[in-house]
Design an enzyme around this catalytic site. Structure first.
Site, PDB file in Angstrom:
ATOM      1  N   PRO A   1       0.824  -1.212   0.000  1.00 42.54           N
ATOM      2  CA  PRO A   1       0.000   0.000   0.000  1.00 42.54           C
ATOM      3  C   PRO A   1       0.858   1.262   0.000  1.00 42.54           C
ATOM      4  CG  PRO A   1      -0.467  -1.398   1.926  1.00 42.54           C
ATOM      5  CD  PRO A   1       0.598  -2.071   1.160  1.00 42.54           C
TER       6      PRO A   1
ATOM      7  N   CYS B   1       0.298   5.558  -0.169  1.00 43.13           N
ATOM      8  CA  CYS B   1      -0.494   6.782  -0.285  1.00 43.13           C
ATOM      9  C   CYS B   1       0.010   7.608  -1.459  1.00 43.13           C
ATOM     10  CB  CYS B   1      -0.324   7.632   0.972  1.00 43.13           C
ATOM     11  SG  CYS B   1      -1.253   7.015   2.356  1.00 43.13           S
TER      12      CYS B   1
ATOM     13  N   TYR C   1      -1.127   5.064  13.140  1.00 40.50           N
ATOM     14  CA  TYR C   1      -2.478   5.574  12.870  1.00 40.50           C
ATOM     15  C   TYR C   1      -3.416   5.066  13.974  1.00 40.50           C
ATOM     16  CZ  TYR C   1      -0.159   6.936   8.624  1.00 40.50           C
ATOM     17  OH  TYR C   1       0.744   7.505   7.753  1.00 40.50           O
TER      18      TYR C   1
HETATM   19  C1  LIG Z   1       5.103   6.712  -1.110  1.00 42.57           C
HETATM   20  C2  LIG Z   1       4.783   5.740  -0.028  1.00 42.57           C
HETATM   21  C3  LIG Z   1       3.505   5.701   0.511  1.00 42.57           C
HETATM   22  C4  LIG Z   1       3.173   4.764   1.499  1.00 42.57           C
HETATM   23  N1  LIG Z   1       1.891   4.670   1.944  1.00 42.57           N
HETATM   24  C5  LIG Z   1       1.529   3.638   2.740  1.00 42.57           C
HETATM   25  C6  LIG Z   1       0.162   3.370   3.016  1.00 42.57           C
HETATM   26  O1  LIG Z   1      -0.740   4.014   2.494  1.00 42.57           O
HETATM   27  N2  LIG Z   1      -0.133   2.356   3.867  1.00 42.57           N
HETATM   28  C7  LIG Z   1       0.844   1.574   4.425  1.00 42.57           C
HETATM   29  O2  LIG Z   1       0.539   0.664   5.183  1.00 42.57           O
HETATM   30  N3  LIG Z   1       2.145   1.780   4.134  1.00 42.57           N
HETATM   31  C8  LIG Z   1       2.507   2.767   3.290  1.00 42.57           C
HETATM   32  N4  LIG Z   1       3.806   2.922   2.930  1.00 42.57           N
HETATM   33  C9  LIG Z   1       4.806   1.949   3.423  1.00 42.57           C
HETATM   34  C10 LIG Z   1       5.017   0.844   2.386  1.00 42.57           C
HETATM   35  O3  LIG Z   1       3.836   0.099   2.163  1.00 42.57           O
HETATM   36  C11 LIG Z   1       6.136  -0.095   2.820  1.00 42.57           C
HETATM   37  O4  LIG Z   1       5.763  -0.742   4.002  1.00 42.57           O
HETATM   38  C12 LIG Z   1       7.460   0.627   3.029  1.00 42.57           C
HETATM   39  O5  LIG Z   1       7.694   1.570   1.993  1.00 42.57           O
HETATM   40  C13 LIG Z   1       8.634  -0.350   3.061  1.00 42.57           C
HETATM   41  O6  LIG Z   1       8.671  -1.085   1.866  1.00 42.57           O
HETATM   42  P1  LIG Z   1       9.743  -0.767   0.685  1.00 42.57           P
HETATM   43  O7  LIG Z   1      11.104  -0.861   1.318  1.00 42.57           O
HETATM   44  O8  LIG Z   1       9.502  -1.859  -0.326  1.00 42.57           O
HETATM   45  O9  LIG Z   1       9.481   0.599   0.146  1.00 42.57           O
HETATM   46  C14 LIG Z   1       4.166   3.872   1.973  1.00 42.57           C
HETATM   47  C15 LIG Z   1       5.452   3.944   1.447  1.00 42.57           C
HETATM   48  C16 LIG Z   1       5.764   4.829   0.447  1.00 42.57           C
HETATM   49  C17 LIG Z   1       7.155   4.824  -0.145  1.00 42.57           C
END
Ligand SMILES: Cc1cc2nc3c(=O)[nH]c(=O)nc-3n(C[C@H](O)[C@H](O)[C@H](O)COP(=O)(O)O)c2cc1C
Ligand SMILES: Cc1cc2nc3c(=O)[nH]c(=O)nc-3n(C[C@H](O)[C@H](O)[C@H](O)COP(=O)(O)OP(=O)(O)OC[C@H]3O[C@@H](n4cnc5c(N)ncnc54)[C@H](O)[C@@H]3O)c2cc1C
Length: 544
Positions: free
Chosen positions: A198, A200, A355
Site C-alpha cells: 500500500p 499513499c 495511525y
Molecule cells: C510513497 C509511499 C507511501 C506509502 N503509503 C503507505 C500506506 O498508504 N499504507 C501503508 O501501510 N504503508 C505505506 N507505505 C509503506 C510501504 O507500504 C512499505 O511498508 C514501506 O515503503 C517499506 O517497503 P519498501 O522498502 O519496499 O518501500 C508507503 C510507502 C511509500 C514509499
C-alpha cells in the site's frame, strides 16, 4: 539430554553414514561441558603506533558461521598487501583497517543472524525437513537462493519442487521459483507471491479516486504482481491524513473504486483495499511543498486513544469516548460493505504506523486506564472489535489481513511477545494474513535499517504464532523474495518503492529468472520476449 545421550541419538540418526563407528563427545577430553560462552569482540580502534590488531584480537564472529580463521588469514594477507602498496607505514595501516573493517562488519552481521537462528531454533522445528534444511543453510542471510543453486543445484530444485507442490502448483520437472508459486487464502488464489505494498498517493479529491489512481494501480496490475494493494483508504473525511488521501466514506467512492477494481480484474490480477483511520497523525498537509506534513490551518479535529500529540507542533487529539469508538467502528463496517460491492478481493485493516488502531496497540501512544489501555489484551480490545465487526460483513470466502507495526523501535514500546500475541488474537478473529511492518509509531523511533530489515519480525510472527505473514521493508531483489519465501520467513513479499521505480517488477523478475510461467499481457509480449532473450545472452556471456 546429556552429551552421551546426544551422541547415541546422533549415531542412530546418522547410522547409514557412520558405518558402525561411534560418535565421541569432546566433553571427555575437556573433563566437563564443552559449552563455551562466545566473546563478541568488536574493537573500535585496531592500531596504536606500530601495534596493529588482526584476527580474533580485533574482532570475532560467532563459531556457527565458522569464519574466524578465514577472517584472521584475510586480515594478515591484506595487511601484508597494504603495507607493500602504501608509501609509508601509517598510510598502509590506515588502508588495512579501513578496508578490513567493512568486510568484518558484514561477517559479524551474518554471524549475528546465524547465532540468533540457533538461539531461536525452537521456532523452526515445525518446518518440513527440506524447508528446515534450507532455513539452516540460509540462516546467516549471506547464502541466498541463487547462491544455493550454485552450491547444490539438485538440492535447490528439490526445494523448489517441494515448495510448489505445497503451494498447490501443478507438478512438473521445472517447478516455479518460490515467488511464482500460487498462494491460496480462503477462496482467493493469488497467481504469485509478489505484492504491490500500500502506498499513499495524496492525489484524491475529498476522498474520491480518479484517473491518476486508475492508471497508477492499473499499470502495476499489468506489471505482473500477484496482488495489488490500494493506498491507505480512509473510512471518514476526518480519518484522512491529508486532504489528498483516498476514502471509502461516500457511495461515489465505492463507484470510483469499482472502476479500478474492474480494470485490475480485467488484466487477470487481484486487488486488496487497505482501510484506515489516521488518528493523531491526521489533518496535515501533503508530504510535498513548502508546508509538507505541517498541520492544516483549517483542518479537522483529531481523536486518539490518549490526548497525546504526534509532535509538539501537531494538534492535540481528543481522548476517544465509547461513543467515538462506536462511530469509528461503524465507519469501518460501512467501508467494508462498500469494498465488497466494489468487488475487492481482500480487505486489510491498517493497524500499523501509528495511525488510530496502531496507536491503541502500542503503549507509546495508549496511556488509557480503562478497559482499552494497559495490558496487551486491553490495548487489543478496540482494534479487535473493529476487525470482528468488519469480518462479520465481509464475505466468508474472501480473506482479510491486518497490517501491524511489530516494533516501535524504542525501549518502552511494543515487545516482540506483544506482536506475536496480537497476531494470534487477530488470527483467532478470522484474520488470514499478517502484513508485518514496523515503526512509524513515535518520532523517537531508532530503526535499524538494512536489506530485508523487517523480515525478522515476519519470521517470528509466522513461526511462533503459526499464522500466514507478508514481509515488507527493503526487499528489492528477486533473490531476497525467493530466499524469504523458501525459508518460511513469510508467505508473501510486499514491495513498495521498487514498484514505484518499476511497475513491471514481477515481469522483469520472471525474465531474469528465465521463468516462462508468468505471462506478460498479450499486448506486451514482444517487449518481454526481447528482454528475456537479451538477459539470456548476457548470462551466457558471463560478467564483463
Ligand atoms: C510513497 C509511499 C507511501 C506509502 N503509503 C503507505 C500506506 O498508504 N499504507 C501503508 O501501510 N504503508 C505505506 N507505505 C509503506 C510501504 O507500504 C512499505 O511498508 C514501506 O515503503 C517499506 O517497503 P519498501 O522498502 O519496499 O518501500 C508507503 C510507502 C511509500 C514509499
Ligand atoms: C570452539 C571453536 C570452534 C571454532 N570453529 C571454527 C571453524 O570451524 N572455522 C573457523 O574458521 N574458525 C573457527 N573458530 C575460530 C578460530 O579458531 C579463530 O577465529 C582463529 O583461530 C583466530 O585466529 P587468531 O590468529 O586471530 O587467534 P588465535 O588462533 O587465538 O591465535 C592467537 C595466538 O596468540 C597466542 N598468545 C596469546 N597471548 C600471547 C602472548 N601474550 N604472547 C605470545 N603469544 C600469545 C595464543 O596462545 C595463540 O596461539 C573456532 C573457535 C573456537 C574456540
Amino acid at each position: 539430554m546429556d552429551q552421551d545421550q546426544t551422541c547415541r541419538a546422533a549415531e542412530a540418526l546418522f547410522a547409514d553414514w557412520l558405518g558402525g563407528h561411534a560418535l565421541m563427545s569432546n566433553a571427555r577430553h575437556l573433563r566437563g561441558s564443552a559449552w563455551l560462552n562466545f566473546p563478541r569482540v568488536a574493537c573500535s580502534n585496531w592500531r596504536d603506533g606500530k601495534v596493529i590488531l588482526l584476527g580474533d584480537a580485533a574482532h570475532t564472529a560467532h563459531f556457527s558461521i565458522g569464519s574466524g580463521t578465514k577472517l584472521a588469514f584475510e586480515d594478515a594477507i591484506r595487511l601484508a598487501e597494504t603495507l607493500t602498496e602504501a608509501d609509508d607505514l601509517d598510510a598502509g595501516l590506515a588502508a588495512y583497517e579501513a578496508e578490513r573493517r567493512i568486510e568484518v562488519l558484514k561477517l559479524q552481521s551474518a554471524a549475528r543472524n546465524s547465532t540468533e537462528w540457533f538461539e531461536t531454533v525452537d521456532r523452526y522445528v515445525g518446518l518440513a525437513p527440506l524447508q528446515f534444511t534450507y532455513s539452516l543453510l540460509t540462516r546467516s542471510q549471506r547464502v541466498s537462493h541463487e547462491n544455493l543453486r550454485l552450491r547444490d543445484g539438485p538440492f535447490l530444485t528439490g526445494v523448489e519442487r517441494w515448495f510448489a507442490a505445497n503451494a498447490g502448483a501443478p507438478s512438473t520437472d521445472n517447478p516455479p521459483p518460490p515467488m511464482f508459486a500460487p498462494l491460496k487464502l480462503r477462496g482467493l488464489t493469488l497467481p504469485n507471491r509478489v505484492v504491490v505494498s500500500p502506498m499513499c498517493m495524496y492525489s484524491a479529491e475529498d476522498g474520491l479516486v480518479g484517473d491518476f489512481h486508475l492508471v497508477h494501480l492499473g499499470r502495476r496490475a499489468l506489471g505482473g504482481a500477484g496482488l495489488v494493494f490500494t493506498e491507505m483508504t480512509d473510512v471518514s473525511a476526518d480519518a484522512r491524513i491529508t486532504p489528498g488521501c483516498a476514502g471509502m466514506y461516500r457511495p461515489e467512492h465505492r463507484d470510483a473504486w469499482k472502476r479500478i477494481v474492474d480494470f485490475v480484474h480485467g488484466q487477470g490480477s487481484r486487488i486488496a483495499i487497505q482501510l484506515a483511520h489516521a488518528g493523531r497523525k491526521g489533518s496535515v498537509e501533503r508530504p510535498w511543498g513548502p508546508r509538507a506534513d505541517k498541520p492544516l490551518k483549517d483542518g479537522w479535529a483529531l481523536i486518539a486513544p490518549s490526548p497525546l500529540p504526534w509532535s509538539e507542533e501537531d494538534q492535540t487529539p481528543r481522548e476517544m469516548t465509547r461513543a467515538d469508538m462506536d462511530r469509528v467502528r461503524d465507519a469501518f463496517v460501512q467501508a467494508t460493505r462498500w469494498a465488497d460491492e466494489a468487488g475487492f478481493d481482500m480487505v486489510e485493516l491498517h493497524c500499523a504506523h501509528g495511525y488510530l488502531l496502531s496507536s491503541f496497540l502500542t503503549p507509546v501512544s495508549n496511556h488509557r486506564t480503562d478497559d482499552y489501555g494497559g495490558s496487551v489484551e486491553n490495548r487489543l480490545r478496540f482494534p479487535l472489535e473493529v476487525f470482528a465487526a468488519m469480518r462479520a460483513v465481509w464475505p466468508v470466502d474472501r480473506p482479510m489481513s491486518v497490517r501491524l507495526s511489530a516494533t516501535d523501535w524504542v525501549d518502552e514500546g511494543l515487545t516482540p511477545e506483544d506482536s506475536v500475541a496480537i497476531a494470534r488474537a487477530f488470527a483467532l478473529a478470522g484474520c488470514d494474513l499478517n502484513d508485518v511492518s514496523a515503526g512509524s509509531t513515535t518520532p523517537e523511533a531508532q530503526p535499524i535499517y538494512g536489506r530485508m530489515f523487517q523480515t525478522p519480525f515476519s519470521d517470528r510472527i509466522r513461526n511462533e504464532a503459526g499464522v500466514a505473514t507478508m514481509a515488507v521493508g527493503n526487499i528489492y531483489e528477486t533473490d531476497h523474495v525467493n530466499s524469504i519465501l523458501a525459508a518460511g520467513r513469510a508467505d508473501l513479499c510486499a514491495l513498495a518503492r521498487p514498484h514505484l521505480a518499476d511497475p513491471n517488477w514481477s515481469l522483469r523478475a520472471a525474465a531474469e529468472l528465465g521463468w516462462r510461467g508468468q505471462m506478460p499481457p498479450v499486448q506486451y509480449l514482444a517487449g518481454f520476449g526481447q528482454l528475456a532473450r537479451n538477459l539470456e545472452k548476457q548470462q551466457q556471456a558471463g560478467p564483463v
